[in-house]
Design a protein around this motif. Structure first.
Motif, PDB file in Angstrom:
ATOM      1  N   PRO A 104       0.955  -1.307  -0.007  1.00  0.00           N
ATOM      2  CA  PRO A 104       0.001   0.031   0.152  1.00  0.00           C
ATOM      3  C   PRO A 104       0.921   1.307   0.009  1.00  0.00           C
ATOM      4  CG  PRO A 104       0.095  -1.034   2.117  1.00  0.00           C
ATOM      5  CD  PRO A 104       0.717  -2.151   1.264  1.00  0.00           C
ATOM      6  N   GLN A 105       2.018   1.052   0.565  1.00  0.00           N
ATOM      7  CA  GLN A 105       2.954   2.373   0.378  1.00  0.00           C
ATOM      8  C   GLN A 105       3.297   2.753  -1.071  1.00  0.00           C
ATOM      9  OE1 GLN A 105       3.442  -0.554   1.847  1.00  0.00           O
ATOM     10  NE2 GLN A 105       4.607  -0.512   3.851  1.00  0.00           N
ATOM     11  N   ARG A 106       3.214   1.874  -1.952  1.00  0.00           N
ATOM     12  CA  ARG A 106       3.622   2.222  -3.333  1.00  0.00           C
ATOM     13  C   ARG A 106       2.212   2.622  -4.291  1.00  0.00           C
ATOM     14  NH1 ARG A 106       8.511   0.465  -4.875  1.00  0.00           N
ATOM     15  NH2 ARG A 106       9.392  -1.358  -3.548  1.00  0.00           N
ATOM     16  N   GLU A 107       2.723   3.552  -4.930  1.00  0.00           N
ATOM     17  CA  GLU A 107       1.461   4.047  -5.906  1.00  0.00           C
ATOM     18  C   GLU A 107       0.921   2.997  -7.007  1.00  0.00           C
ATOM     19  OE1 GLU A 107       2.263   7.466  -8.216  1.00  0.00           O
ATOM     20  OE2 GLU A 107       2.676   8.639  -6.445  1.00  0.00           O
TER      21      GLU A 107
ATOM     22  N   ALA B 288       3.438  -6.520  -1.478  1.00  0.00           N
ATOM     23  CA  ALA B 288       3.456  -6.084   0.012  1.00  0.00           C
ATOM     24  C   ALA B 288       4.117  -7.031   1.032  1.00  0.00           C
ATOM     25  CB  ALA B 288       2.113  -6.126   0.782  1.00  0.00           C
ATOM     26  N   LYS B 289       4.352  -8.303   0.774  1.00  0.00           N
ATOM     27  CA  LYS B 289       5.277  -9.060   1.487  1.00  0.00           C
ATOM     28  C   LYS B 289       6.720  -9.146   1.454  1.00  0.00           C
ATOM     29  CE  LYS B 289       5.244 -13.073  -1.791  1.00  0.00           C
ATOM     30  NZ  LYS B 289       4.801 -14.388  -2.219  1.00  0.00           N
ATOM     31  N   ASN B 290       7.164  -8.290   0.356  1.00  0.00           N
ATOM     32  CA  ASN B 290       8.429  -8.009   0.135  1.00  0.00           C
ATOM     33  C   ASN B 290       8.838  -6.591   0.082  1.00  0.00           C
ATOM     34  OD1 ASN B 290       8.647 -10.784  -1.092  1.00  0.00           O
ATOM     35  ND2 ASN B 290       7.904 -10.263  -2.905  1.00  0.00           N
ATOM     36  N   TYR B 291       7.916  -5.730   0.605  1.00  0.00           N
ATOM     37  CA  TYR B 291       8.474  -4.535   0.674  1.00  0.00           C
ATOM     38  C   TYR B 291       9.433  -3.729   1.377  1.00  0.00           C
ATOM     39  CZ  TYR B 291       7.579   0.613   0.861  1.00  0.00           C
ATOM     40  OH  TYR B 291       7.755   2.067   0.924  1.00  0.00           O
ATOM     41  N   ASP B 292       9.384  -4.358   2.769  1.00  0.00           N
ATOM     42  CA  ASP B 292      10.365  -4.046   3.518  1.00  0.00           C
ATOM     43  C   ASP B 292      11.743  -4.254   3.245  1.00  0.00           C
ATOM     44  OD1 ASP B 292       8.706  -2.763   5.122  1.00  0.00           O
ATOM     45  OD2 ASP B 292       8.359  -4.348   6.469  1.00  0.00           O
ATOM     46  N   LEU B 293      11.895  -5.530   2.588  1.00  0.00           N
ATOM     47  CA  LEU B 293      13.301  -5.995   2.170  1.00  0.00           C
ATOM     48  C   LEU B 293      13.651  -5.335   0.712  1.00  0.00           C
ATOM     49  CD1 LEU B 293      15.892  -8.106   2.214  1.00  0.00           C
ATOM     50  CD2 LEU B 293      14.361  -9.837   1.185  1.00  0.00           C
ATOM     51  N   SER B 294      12.693  -5.202  -0.055  1.00  0.00           N
ATOM     52  CA  SER B 294      12.952  -4.058  -1.193  1.00  0.00           C
ATOM     53  C   SER B 294      13.506  -3.070  -0.709  1.00  0.00           C
ATOM     54  CB  SER B 294      11.644  -4.049  -2.163  1.00  0.00           C
ATOM     55  OG  SER B 294      12.006  -3.338  -3.336  1.00  0.00           O
ATOM     56  N   LYS B 295      13.127  -2.378   0.165  1.00  0.00           N
ATOM     57  CA  LYS B 295      13.277  -0.881   0.546  1.00  0.00           C
ATOM     58  C   LYS B 295      14.732  -1.253   1.119  1.00  0.00           C
ATOM     59  CE  LYS B 295      11.872   2.891   3.354  1.00  0.00           C
ATOM     60  NZ  LYS B 295      10.729   3.533   4.252  1.00  0.00           N
ATOM     61  N   THR B 296      15.045  -2.096   2.032  1.00  0.00           N
ATOM     62  CA  THR B 296      16.357  -2.088   2.567  1.00  0.00           C
ATOM     63  C   THR B 296      17.500  -2.594   1.582  1.00  0.00           C
ATOM     64  OG1 THR B 296      15.462  -3.465   4.451  1.00  0.00           O
ATOM     65  CG2 THR B 296      17.802  -3.748   4.253  1.00  0.00           C
ATOM     66  N   ILE B 297      17.208  -3.194   0.756  1.00  0.00           N
ATOM     67  CA  ILE B 297      18.277  -3.492  -0.548  1.00  0.00           C
ATOM     68  C   ILE B 297      18.423  -2.238  -1.339  1.00  0.00           C
ATOM     69  CG2 ILE B 297      18.799  -4.610  -2.764  1.00  0.00           C
ATOM     70  CD1 ILE B 297      16.846  -7.216  -1.478  1.00  0.00           C
ATOM     71  N   ALA B 298      17.450  -1.297  -1.421  1.00  0.00           N
ATOM     72  CA  ALA B 298      17.712  -0.251  -2.336  1.00  0.00           C
ATOM     73  C   ALA B 298      18.417   0.988  -1.494  1.00  0.00           C
ATOM     74  CB  ALA B 298      16.157   0.472  -2.717  1.00  0.00           C
ATOM     75  N   THR B 299      18.662   0.981  -0.183  1.00  0.00           N
ATOM     76  CA  THR B 299      18.908   2.111   0.581  1.00  0.00           C
ATOM     77  C   THR B 299      20.387   2.652   0.189  1.00  0.00           C
ATOM     78  OG1 THR B 299      17.778   1.263   2.436  1.00  0.00           O
ATOM     79  CG2 THR B 299      19.701   2.652   2.979  1.00  0.00           C
TER      80      THR B 299
ATOM     81  N   ALA C 288      12.126   6.658  -8.139  1.00  0.00           N
ATOM     82  CA  ALA C 288      11.125   7.683  -7.931  1.00  0.00           C
ATOM     83  C   ALA C 288      10.231   7.663  -6.640  1.00  0.00           C
ATOM     84  CB  ALA C 288      10.175   7.721  -9.283  1.00  0.00           C
ATOM     85  N   HIS C 289       9.911   6.355  -6.132  1.00  0.00           N
ATOM     86  CA  HIS C 289       9.278   6.033  -5.091  1.00  0.00           C
ATOM     87  C   HIS C 289      10.070   6.416  -3.692  1.00  0.00           C
ATOM     88  CE1 HIS C 289       6.773   4.169  -1.915  1.00  0.00           C
ATOM     89  NE2 HIS C 289       7.612   3.296  -1.556  1.00  0.00           N
TER      90      HIS C 289
END
Length: 612
Positions: free
Chosen positions: A353-356, A553-564, A590-591
């Motif tokens: 839900p955090q993503r557009e 959604a189940k991968n969002y947190d890890l996806s964000k961590t990898i991107a940091t 962009a996100h």
């Protein structure tokens, strides 16, 4: 440089070498290191059943004893009748000697201890050590007691004090077994494989053979961000996520060490689901083991029996959703910006839900441009993909405009998804249908076109690589030979273009799938060719979105961590725009970032439009 040149001349005059090269400048040193680093990957790819083995590869002797060491090594392997290779750090007396052995052959297995014993006796007699830099481990723990007889009992007692339950490296650090190097072999004399009855992908060289190429070097468990390798393992340190875990599990299944039904159990599915098909392990593996393809096959076997989840099916059919919903885009896009609607949509689709939510343009690219645009230059079939076709058709228009400026004849035939999203989720039948529908839509254009140009790096990778898993070899080879990333195509014809000065600062992220393709640095060179452009190469690892994987959604947190790390570099770059060739990388940047993000071809078109 002068002393080095004098030494080279003396060596050649004395007949001590056939050739001698000097490495003094930074470029010369870099070239030498490139040769050294290529040695092991090249050796691992030797054809045949015998492979280089890390059995006695860490011996070091005093430099003054190198000559008798070399003489002794050659004598040992000549006596035992085994070929070997040798390389290393001669200035330190540390040489990596690797015999070529077949660990399925009982005769070669019987040679393991004689070789190890003989090398130990040689090295110890020369005042050296068999563990120069890599430690003892399973291969050399058998010699610790022989090397340190007076204090070995102290080693054992110390280990017991620190590890009374024997949890840390059992049977390795202080375990004396003269035959240790012959145990726990990857294969062994009784190793046999039972083939999977119906494979879902093309395996021209054999599925089992590909699985067995993994020799357990563990390079795929590197955690430095200097390499891409496996981003999921790198940021979770979960052994299930390591690329070698996929090969180990599949080898156990094929050999019967694990029941074949385990292929359909949730535990195995979890291991395979850790592969996001970024392809980094494939390109960086010393043995070029195609772990992503193995994971695709395992996922496909599971999907064949149990089907795919609703979020997996939905995110794998973007093109179908686009064709159904794009006429309603003026209604859907505003509605999805409402918090309650967005939350409901995320719950129904499994998207974070955090993503557009991904929405589609009302007028797809194929309604904006004719199917054929004439030109006097090369004939180009433009494969726009779902993103430039339906989500951001302005990107497709910019790409076609640049091709037209180059004088190309451009064909825009009926197009369908490249199939990569389906393959990544085990939906091989859907991927095969997508590839075939594209071929049917192209008709004779595959033969007539000079190039198949792509703006999406993942579509390019699918056409170059993944279609060979689905289509007859001759057809796949023809598609691969003609597919080209648009940046590389433009660079081949820059003499046809006039660039205006474009005073802009750009921060470039290279997508994982572009790194796997020929001329992967073409975008960097193209942007540098535009006058006025100040380009900052982020030299970043995976952005973490991995196509539709990071949307869930189940991968969002890890996806964000990898991107940091990449996002931090992007935000700190001082650039006006982030730049990348991958649509989902662009979404991630962009996100999570603070800069607008564009495709390189849009920058090229800006410069061409500004030219007089």
């Amino acid at each position: 440089a002068a002393p080095a040149e004098r030494l080279r001349a003396e060596l050649q005059r004395a007949g001590q070498c056939r050739q001698a090269h000097v490495a003094v400048s930074a470029h010369e040193k870099e070239t030498f290191w490139a040769v050294r680093k290529a040695a092991v990957p090249t050796l691992y790819k030797l054809k045949g059943r015998r492979k280089i083995l890390a059995l006695v590869e860490d011996a070091a002797v005093p430099v003054a004893h190198l000559v008798p060491y070399f003489e002794g090594i050659y004598a040992i392997f000549e006596r035992i009748g085994v070929d070997f290779v040798i390389y290393g750090h001669i200035a330190k007396g540390l040489m990596h000697t690797r015999p070529l052995l077949d660990l399925k052959d009982p005769a070669d297995i019987a040679r393991l201890r004689p070789i190890a014993d003989a090398v130990y006796e040689l090295v110890d007699g020369l005042g050296g050590t068999v563990s120069g830099e890599h430690g003892d481990g399973r291969l050399r723990s058998a010699y610790i007691q022989r090397k340190y007889p007076l204090v070995y009992d102290l080693f054992v007692r110390t280990k017991q004090l620190l590890d009374p339950q024997g949890l840390f490296n059992p049977e390795i650090k202080t375990h004396h077994d003269p035959d240790q190097m012959t145990r726990h072999l990857r294969f062994g004399a009784v190793y046999r494989t039972t083939p999977i009855v119906k494979l879902r992908l093309n395996w021209n060289d054999g599925f089992a053979q590909e699985v067995e190429k993994c020799h357990g070097c563990s390079k795929c468990t590197t955690v430095t961000t200097a390499t891409r390798m496996c981003p999921v393992y790198k940021f979770t340190r979960d052994e299930d996520a390591a690329p070698k875990a996929k090969a180990n599990v599949l080898r156990a299944l094929l050999s019967g060490a694990v029941e074949g039904q385990a292929l359909y159990q949730e535990e195995l599915r979890h291991v395979m689901a850790q592969c996001v098909n970024c392809g980094s392990c494939y390109v960086e593996c010393p043995s070029a083991v195609n772990i992503p393809k193995m994971a695709m096959e395992a996922k496909a076997q599971f999907v064949r029996r149990f089907g795919a989840t609703w979020p997996e099916q939905l995110t794998a059919r973007v093109e179908l959703a686009a064709k159904w919903t794009h006429p309603l885009a003026p209604l859907i896009a505003p509605a999805l910006r409402l918090p309650k609607v967005r939350k409901l949509a995320a719950r129904l689709t499994g998207q974070a839900p955090q993503r557009e939510m991904v929405t589609f343009d009302r007028r797809p690219l194929y309604d904006r441009l004719p199917a054929t645009l004439l030109g006097q230059g090369p004939r180009v079939l433009y494969f726009a993909g779902c993103y430039a076709g339906y989500i951001r058709p302005r990107l497709g228009e910019a790409a076609v405009a640049v091709l037209r400026q180059m004088g190309c004849a451009v064909d825009l035939p009926p197009q369908f998804c490249c199939g990569l999203p389906q393959l990544s989720k085990g939906l091989t039948n859907a991927a095969r249908r997508a590839a075939q529908r594209n071929l049917d839509g192209w008709q004779t254009l595959l033969d007539q076109a000079d190039h198949i140009a792509v703006t999406c790096s993942s579509c390019g990778y699918a056409l170059m690589q993944d279609w060979s898993y689905l289509l007859p070899p001759a057809t796949a080879a023809k598609v691969r030979a003609k597919t080209i990333h648009i940046s590389h195509l433009i660079r081949q014809h820059t003499e046809r273009l006039v660039f205006a000065t474009l005073p802009v600062r750009l921060a470039y992220h290279q997508p994982c799938h572009l790194r796997l393709q020929p001329n992967s640095d073409s975008t960097l060179h193209l942007l540098k060719d535009i006058p006025g452009v100040h380009l900052h190469d982020l030299q970043s690892h995976c952005c973490g979105i991995a196509g539709s994987w990071g949307l869930l959604a189940k991968n969002y947190d890890l996806s964000k961590t990898i991107a940091t790390p990449m996002i931090q570099a992007l935000n700190d770059s001082g650039a006006d725009y982030g730049i990348t060739d991958c649509p989902t990388c662009q979404m991630q940047m962009a996100h999570l970032g603070c800069l607008p993000v564009r495709h390189p071809v849009e920058i090229v078109w800006d410069s061409l439009q500004a030219a007089p």
